[in-house]
Design a protein around this motif. Structure first.
Motif, mmCIF file in Angstrom:
data_model
loop_
_atom_site.group_PDB
_atom_site.id
_atom_site.type_symbol
_atom_site.label_atom_id
_atom_site.label_comp_id
_atom_site.label_asym_id
_atom_site.label_seq_id
_atom_site.Cartn_x
_atom_site.Cartn_y
_atom_site.Cartn_z
ATOM 1 N N PRO A 23 0.801 -1.240 0.000
ATOM 2 C CA PRO A 23 0.000 0.000 0.000
ATOM 3 C C PRO A 23 0.827 1.280 0.000
ATOM 4 C CG PRO A 23 0.073 -0.906 2.215
ATOM 5 C CD PRO A 23 0.818 -1.885 1.331
ATOM 6 N N SER A 24 1.696 1.417 -0.990
ATOM 7 C CA SER A 24 2.553 2.608 -1.028
ATOM 8 C C SER A 24 1.741 3.875 -1.265
ATOM 9 C CB SER A 24 3.626 2.444 -2.104
ATOM 10 O OG SER A 24 3.042 2.219 -3.368
ATOM 11 N N ALA A 25 0.708 3.795 -2.097
ATOM 12 C CA ALA A 25 -0.089 4.993 -2.402
ATOM 13 C C ALA A 25 -0.769 5.533 -1.154
ATOM 14 C CB ALA A 25 -1.126 4.675 -3.483
ATOM 15 N N GLU A 26 -1.117 4.651 -0.239
ATOM 16 C CA GLU A 26 -1.779 5.084 0.988
ATOM 17 C C GLU A 26 -0.827 5.882 1.883
ATOM 18 O OE1 GLU A 26 -4.263 1.772 -0.615
ATOM 19 O OE2 GLU A 26 -2.135 2.237 -0.508
ATOM 20 N N LEU A 117 10.100 8.357 2.257
ATOM 21 C CA LEU A 117 10.189 8.426 0.803
ATOM 22 C C LEU A 117 8.809 8.508 0.169
ATOM 23 C CD1 LEU A 117 11.862 8.000 -1.871
ATOM 24 C CD2 LEU A 117 11.471 5.560 -1.533
ATOM 25 N N LEU A 118 7.850 7.797 0.743
ATOM 26 C CA LEU A 118 6.492 7.791 0.205
ATOM 27 C C LEU A 118 5.683 8.984 0.686
ATOM 28 C CD1 LEU A 118 5.845 3.975 0.647
ATOM 29 C CD2 LEU A 118 6.321 5.191 -1.489
ATOM 30 N N MET A 119 5.856 9.363 1.953
ATOM 31 C CA MET A 119 5.069 10.457 2.511
ATOM 32 C C MET A 119 5.568 11.820 2.046
ATOM 33 S SD MET A 119 4.564 8.968 6.392
ATOM 34 C CE MET A 119 3.715 10.442 7.000
ATOM 35 N N TYR A 120 6.896 11.961 1.893
ATOM 36 C CA TYR A 120 7.496 13.233 1.496
ATOM 37 C C TYR A 120 8.514 12.964 0.383
ATOM 38 C CZ TYR A 120 5.263 14.499 5.843
ATOM 39 O OH TYR A 120 4.321 14.683 6.838
#
Length: 261
Positions: A23-26, A117-120
């Motif tokens: 769930p990287s998009a989440e 990396l995913l959040m920012y």
């Protein structure tokens, strides 16, 4: 800037950024939902020391602290700036509460850089990492959060990164989310209900009170960061839950946000 929330993320496997089944998009959505911090103080399950150590690295190295994964994962770099002054302030706040702490030049382990990396993804938020103490208990980590909670008034987001359930011996890497062991939800349901009720005493005694506690966490290190996020929260916090499912049969990926009422 208003007081920022404190956050706990279940960072999952190191492959989170490159595995389309995860769930990287989440995580990206979570980063877009939260107010953008001026800096992050990160407590990850993957940096443990005997006493708290805050990293004063100005350009933290991206640490690939895992083995046997695809080559593409080792080529990822997360070039966020460090936050050395925040690290020094954290040490001073801990010392003021009788918690000995030190500084060191340390990079970001995968428990830190993978979710960031995913959040920012612009790597524009300065990050200081603070170690956990795997040989000390939940109460110690809650006390750390309490000592640091005023940082939230200065645009600092305190983030704990671990896993709400973490028993790799139970893991089945071919399992689908619907194959989750039912004991996972029994544990997380108990934990979330206690958090929603702000029953800190029960949470700190989770090993004795939570169902299947020893099975879900044979060792504590992946749960300890949640207690620092709890400690950093306001007394009357409001609990937000981002449930992303259970992967590999036993690894629940749920993120928790503690905001002011």
């Amino acid at each position: 800037m208003s007081r920022l929330p404190s956050v706990f993320v279940s960072h999952g496997a190191p492959t989170l950024p490159i595995d389309p089944s995860m769930p990287s998009a989440e995580f990206t959505s979570l980063g877009n939902t939260l107010p953008r911090p001026r800096a992050i103080l990160m407590l990850s399950a993957h940096w443990g020391t005997a006493q708290p150590v805050a990293s004063t690295a100005e350009r933290p190295e991206t640490i690939h602290d895992f083995y046997g994964f695809p080559r593409a994962l080792y080529e990822i770099r997360y070039p966020s700036p460090g936050a050395p002054e925040l690290a020094k302030r954290a040490v001073a706040l801990l010392a003021a509460q009788g918690i000995p702490a030190a500084t060191a030049d340390h990079g970001l382990d995968h428990g830190a850089w993978v979710p960031m990396l995913l959040m920012y993804p612009d790597a524009g938020v300065p990050i200081a990492q603070l170690s956990i103490q795997p040989n000390l208990d939940a109460a110690h980590h809650f006390r750390i959060g309490r000592a640091l909670r005023d940082l939230r008034d200065d645009g600092v987001m305190i983030v704990g990164s671990g896993q709400i359930t973490h028993n790799l011996r139970m893991a089945d890497f071919g399992a689908r989310p619907e194959d989750a062991d039912p004991r996972v939800s029994e544990f997380t349901d108990w934990f979330e209900s206690r958090m929603a009720e702000r029953d800190i005493g029960a949470l700190l005694d989770y090993r004795a009170r939570a169902p299947h506690a020893a099975l879900m966490h044979p060792t504590d290190e992946h749960l300890l960061p949640v207690f620092s996020a709890l400690g950093a929260a306001s007394d009357e916090y409001r609990l937000g839950i981002q449930s992303l499912g259970t992967f590999q049969r036993a690894l629940a990926m749920t993120n928790y946000i503690f905001t002011d009422d």
